[in-house]
Design an enzyme around this catalytic site. Sequence first.
Site: not given
Length: 726
Positions: A679, A647, A564
């Site tokens: 995610h 995601d 991320s």
Amino acid sequence: MGALQWLSITAAAASAVSALTPEQMIGAPRRTEVIPNPSGDTGLFSTSQWSFDTHSESTWWSLIDLQSGKTTTLTDDSDIEEIIWLGSDNSTLLYINSTNAQVPGGVELWIADSSDFANAYKAASLSAGFLGIKSTVTDSGDVHFILRGKSYPNGTAYNDQLAETYPSTARIYDSIFVRHWDTYLTTASHAVFSGTLQSSTSDDGNVQYTSSGGLTNLVNPVKGAESPFPPFGGNDDYDLSPDGKWVTFKSKAPELPLANNTAAYVYLVPHDGSATAFAVNGPDSPATPEGVEGESNNPVFSPDSDKIAYFQMATNTYESDRNVLYVYSIADDTITPLAKDWDRSPSSVTWVDGDNLVVASQDLGRTRLFAIPGDAGDDFKPTNFTDGGSVSAQYVLSNSTLLVTSSAFWTSWSVYTASPDEGVINTLASANEIDPELSGLSSSDFEEFYFDGNWTTLQGWITYPQDFDSSKKYPLAFLIHGGPEDAWADEWNLKWHSKVFADQGYVVVQPNPTGSTGFGQQLTDAIQLNWTGAAYDDLTKAWQYVHDTYDFIDTDNGVAAGPSFGAFMITWIQGDDFGRKFKALVSHDGPFIGDAWVETDELWFVEHEFNGTFWQARDAFHNTDPSGPSRVLAYSTPQLVIHSDKDYRIPVANGIGLFNTLQERGVPSRFLNFPDEDHWVTGQENSLVWYQQVLGWINRYSGVGGSNPDAIALEDTVNPVVDLNP
């Protein structure tokens, strides 16, 4: 099952210390928090374990003696969804059976005795799927309960299996969210339902419970309200008063656009739904503290049912603002802050008695417990009474001590008692002493360090490999956390376990740069508009500190990886001279093109980080764009790109775009995709492949693949590789 569980202790003690492999870590038992019975002498928890031989999961429920720590198996019935103590005595249990013989997609409520579980009986049939049951025995002897499920717009319970279907698969939206986390939104929402089990006494003197009436949707009468709010809303979003008269729940502000705001209120409603829920801290409540407009969470009733403790942030649109503890008085309709100026952001609260509370909060790379008296002033500074590891749950025992469930780098599950006066009193169980898969793990494999960052002193973690020898050199594995408002903490991390990396033959370094949580709100807040400023500089300084300080760390053959925000940093590093410090890079679900942020689900996040929409703050978006031409021309370090189809936080096109760019630049690269993950990668089989590919990639370029005969290789994954190069 119980006998096998205890035999495993002997096996763990007798086995030699071995490297922690992905299979061992993923396949080790996963245990839930321990919930004590009313007298505090017995605890209840569940365990699940994945088998890579059968490619299936086993689940069982256990009891633990809270004096000796000895466990016994209660049941291994795979249909049981949840079990709680009913509360009428020390042995009666209430559980949700995930099947319903009469209603497809429905569930059933059953009553059992912990000493005679096989003779359980059905107390209620429910027409839809439900979770998160909470109950209390009222003065009448009846059981009041609440649970959560989906709701149709008219307030009736939504049943996935019986829901209406349409000839077309079209989805039509007039407002956002369109999709959130991993799901496209529908007209169904989430709600808290209440119900009653009526008590009666049989001829032999035994108390029986049967359903009395249907369920009442307590959330639906408030237009636009939803509780729990997905994707992470759960049991902590609502509570039932001990006297059974009241229910409290959290909902996002129904009058504000969901995707642009974090504001949320705490609601209060009678258990029977005889009045509409009202927001005790909403904009129309006279009790609402001035200037406090952010997210509310974790409402919990006091033991006397007269008060509600909850947290609230001051700022709307800022999901990482500081949580402040508040107490709402039902009788007085007043709200009082406790320890208002404390520079921590607690995440859970427990009433020790009617006047004193305990909160769990991130603190210096751990999650610790702190005591707060009910009369604490604004300047009261709580003191932690637990230290290492990270607390995940705490319950008050009958003697006012706390039963704590926690984890640490070196154990997936630890159970102990503690109190504000005595600290940790007695450790009852620890997974690394029970599970053969985790044998040999200890706190000595991990240590923290401090270094001078861009503007302040920062903390980080070091993880050592199996049989570490300080006279040798080990390649650096430099891990960057996501968030950016997050932290590497002393906790069990299934997705990024540092010891799994280390035992391939690395020394793992995990810095907590600007933006990290648990070190004071100033450090967290400083990340705004500062992703590539202070935070990036902190990472380069962490690398330099490690290079200058630890002779046993080989930075010449180091690798770097992150998810991320960490993946963003990896790609930013790729376009900078700092990228040449690493032999390989790994980015998991990171943003690539600055303007693509408009595709995200939670717009409040990016609009707070960059101080405006993508058209209002275009420069800020472009200043944190790793796809800029000058940066792309510098790409040269081999990079593994991971991105999954579901995601919706950072859509998969970011990963494909990055991979396309690396390929066209001629940079050695690979793309790993999971069509069924979001995610995070959480499926056990997918997680194994994730570790195989990540470790195989860094091992190939760091030299570990040649020096460690047991090192994981890319070829260990059985899935085929698509390679269309001529």
